[in-house]
Design a protein around this motif. Structure first.
Motif, PDB file in Angstrom:
ATOM      1  N   UNK A  90       0.867  -1.189   0.000  1.00  0.00           N
ATOM      2  CA  UNK A  90       0.000   0.000   0.000  1.00  0.00           C
ATOM      3  C   UNK A  90       0.899   1.233   0.000  1.00  0.00           C
ATOM      4  N   UNK A  91       0.600   2.135  -0.933  1.00  0.00           N
ATOM      5  CA  UNK A  91       1.352   3.382  -1.020  1.00  0.00           C
ATOM      6  C   UNK A  91       0.354   4.533  -0.992  1.00  0.00           C
ATOM      7  N   UNK A  92       0.601   5.467  -0.099  1.00  0.00           N
ATOM      8  CA  UNK A  92      -0.236   6.661   0.006  1.00  0.00           C
ATOM      9  C   UNK A  92       0.590   7.870  -0.397  1.00  0.00           C
ATOM     10  N   UNK A  93      -0.079   8.843  -1.001  1.00  0.00           N
ATOM     11  CA  UNK A  93       0.570  10.079  -1.424  1.00  0.00           C
ATOM     12  C   UNK A  93      -0.106  11.246  -0.723  1.00  0.00           C
ATOM     13  N   UNK A  94       0.707  12.241  -0.359  1.00  0.00           N
ATOM     14  CA  UNK A  94       0.171  13.445   0.264  1.00  0.00           C
ATOM     15  C   UNK A  94       1.040  14.626  -0.133  1.00  0.00           C
ATOM     16  N   UNK A  95       0.532  15.812   0.127  1.00  0.00           N
ATOM     17  CA  UNK A  95       1.299  17.018  -0.152  1.00  0.00           C
ATOM     18  C   UNK A  95       2.233  17.331   1.002  1.00  0.00           C
ATOM     19  N   UNK A  96       3.378  17.895   0.683  1.00  0.00           N
ATOM     20  CA  UNK A  96       4.286  18.422   1.695  1.00  0.00           C
ATOM     21  C   UNK A  96       3.789  19.819   2.063  1.00  0.00           C
ATOM     22  N   UNK A  97       4.479  20.472   2.965  1.00  0.00           N
ATOM     23  CA  UNK A  97       4.122  21.856   3.315  1.00  0.00           C
ATOM     24  C   UNK A  97       4.145  22.763   2.099  1.00  0.00           C
ATOM     25  N   UNK A  98       5.201  22.657   1.290  1.00  0.00           N
ATOM     26  CA  UNK A  98       5.296  23.466   0.064  1.00  0.00           C
ATOM     27  C   UNK A  98       4.190  23.093  -0.913  1.00  0.00           C
ATOM     28  N   UNK A  99       3.843  21.814  -0.951  1.00  0.00           N
ATOM     29  CA  UNK A  99       2.769  21.362  -1.832  1.00  0.00           C
ATOM     30  C   UNK A  99       1.426  21.971  -1.446  1.00  0.00           C
ATOM     31  N   UNK A 100       1.157  22.033  -0.126  1.00  0.00           N
ATOM     32  CA  UNK A 100      -0.084  22.670   0.333  1.00  0.00           C
ATOM     33  C   UNK A 100      -0.082  24.163   0.036  1.00  0.00           C
ATOM     34  N   UNK A 101       1.060  24.790   0.229  1.00  0.00           N
ATOM     35  CA  UNK A 101       1.178  26.216  -0.080  1.00  0.00           C
ATOM     36  C   UNK A 101       0.861  26.462  -1.559  1.00  0.00           C
ATOM     37  N   UNK A 102       1.440  25.642  -2.412  1.00  0.00           N
ATOM     38  CA  UNK A 102       1.204  25.766  -3.852  1.00  0.00           C
ATOM     39  C   UNK A 102      -0.243  25.477  -4.219  1.00  0.00           C
ATOM     40  N   UNK A 103      -0.830  24.431  -3.653  1.00  0.00           N
ATOM     41  CA  UNK A 103      -2.210  24.095  -4.004  1.00  0.00           C
ATOM     42  C   UNK A 103      -3.162  25.227  -3.630  1.00  0.00           C
ATOM     43  N   UNK A 104      -2.855  25.943  -2.548  1.00  0.00           N
ATOM     44  CA  UNK A 104      -3.676  27.091  -2.172  1.00  0.00           C
ATOM     45  C   UNK A 104      -3.652  28.182  -3.229  1.00  0.00           C
ATOM     46  N   UNK A 105      -2.553  28.274  -3.956  1.00  0.00           N
ATOM     47  CA  UNK A 105      -2.452  29.251  -5.040  1.00  0.00           C
ATOM     48  C   UNK A 105      -3.103  28.740  -6.323  1.00  0.00           C
ATOM     49  N   UNK A 106      -3.106  27.429  -6.520  1.00  0.00           N
ATOM     50  CA  UNK A 106      -3.684  26.851  -7.739  1.00  0.00           C
ATOM     51  C   UNK A 106      -5.215  26.823  -7.715  1.00  0.00           C
ATOM     52  N   UNK A 107      -5.793  26.704  -6.534  1.00  0.00           N
ATOM     53  CA  UNK A 107      -7.248  26.594  -6.435  1.00  0.00           C
ATOM     54  C   UNK A 107      -7.961  27.777  -7.112  1.00  0.00           C
ATOM     55  N   UNK A 108      -7.573  29.033  -6.849  1.00  0.00           N
ATOM     56  CA  UNK A 108      -8.245  30.138  -7.543  1.00  0.00           C
ATOM     57  C   UNK A 108      -8.055  30.093  -9.063  1.00  0.00           C
ATOM     58  N   UNK A 109      -6.890  29.681  -9.525  1.00  0.00           N
ATOM     59  CA  UNK A 109      -6.643  29.568 -10.966  1.00  0.00           C
ATOM     60  C   UNK A 109      -7.563  28.531 -11.598  1.00  0.00           C
ATOM     61  N   UNK A 110      -7.647  27.362 -10.983  1.00  0.00           N
ATOM     62  CA  UNK A 110      -8.493  26.301 -11.530  1.00  0.00           C
ATOM     63  C   UNK A 110      -9.968  26.680 -11.418  1.00  0.00           C
ATOM     64  N   UNK A 111     -10.358  27.344 -10.345  1.00  0.00           N
ATOM     65  CA  UNK A 111     -11.747  27.797 -10.206  1.00  0.00           C
ATOM     66  C   UNK A 111     -12.081  28.794 -11.317  1.00  0.00           C
ATOM     67  N   UNK A 112     -11.147  29.711 -11.604  1.00  0.00           N
ATOM     68  CA  UNK A 112     -11.360  30.675 -12.683  1.00  0.00           C
ATOM     69  C   UNK A 112     -11.507  29.940 -14.017  1.00  0.00           C
ATOM     70  N   UNK A 113     -10.639  28.969 -14.267  1.00  0.00           N
ATOM     71  CA  UNK A 113     -10.707  28.200 -15.519  1.00  0.00           C
ATOM     72  C   UNK A 113     -12.042  27.462 -15.622  1.00  0.00           C
TER      73      UNK A 113
END
Length: 133
Positions: A90-113
């Protein structure tokens, strides 16, 4: 008619607007803004997920592309891979701290798209129009 001023889309100066070919940010932007990179990052922003969940969420991604994208994002320090010592493996994947920081910036971009995709793809956007002019 009143002229509207628009703030610069860039939060800081980038050497007179020039992005050098050797700039590491270009490589990273290629990784995170790839078709699958954005989808994987946004999926993981909702929490830890297994391979099969990510594949289901990023509909249409091949096993090869999912593996490649996860390895790239892991190498970039945005995604963590957690292998569980169980049978079957079993392998699980998660975001690192930097990954969460980045995803917070991507959410508005994807919502706009998402909100604007139909109009733009169907040619219904006001092409070239500048608000307030």
């Amino acid at each position: 008619m009143e002229a509207t001023t628009h703030p610069s889309p860039l939060p800081r100066s980038f050497a007179d607007g020039v992005f050098p070919a050797g700039c590491p940010s270009r490589i990273l932007l290629d990784h995170i803004t790839s078709k699958w990179g954005v989808l994987i990052l946004l999926s993981l922003s909702e929490g830890e997920q297994r391979w099969s969940e990510l594949r289901r969420r990023a509909e249409g991604i091949s096993e090869k592309m999912l593996a490649q994208t996860l390895k790239t994002l892991e190498r970039d320090g945005l995604v963590s891979r957690h292998a569980q010592p169980v049978i079957p493996p079993r392998v699980d994947y998660s975001l690192t701290g930097k990954g969460y920081e980045l995803s917070g910036l991507l959410v508005p971009l994807v919502a706009w798209a998402f909100d604007n995709a139909d109009d733009i793809i169907n040619g219904q956007s006001s092409r070239g129009a500048v608000p307030g002019k």
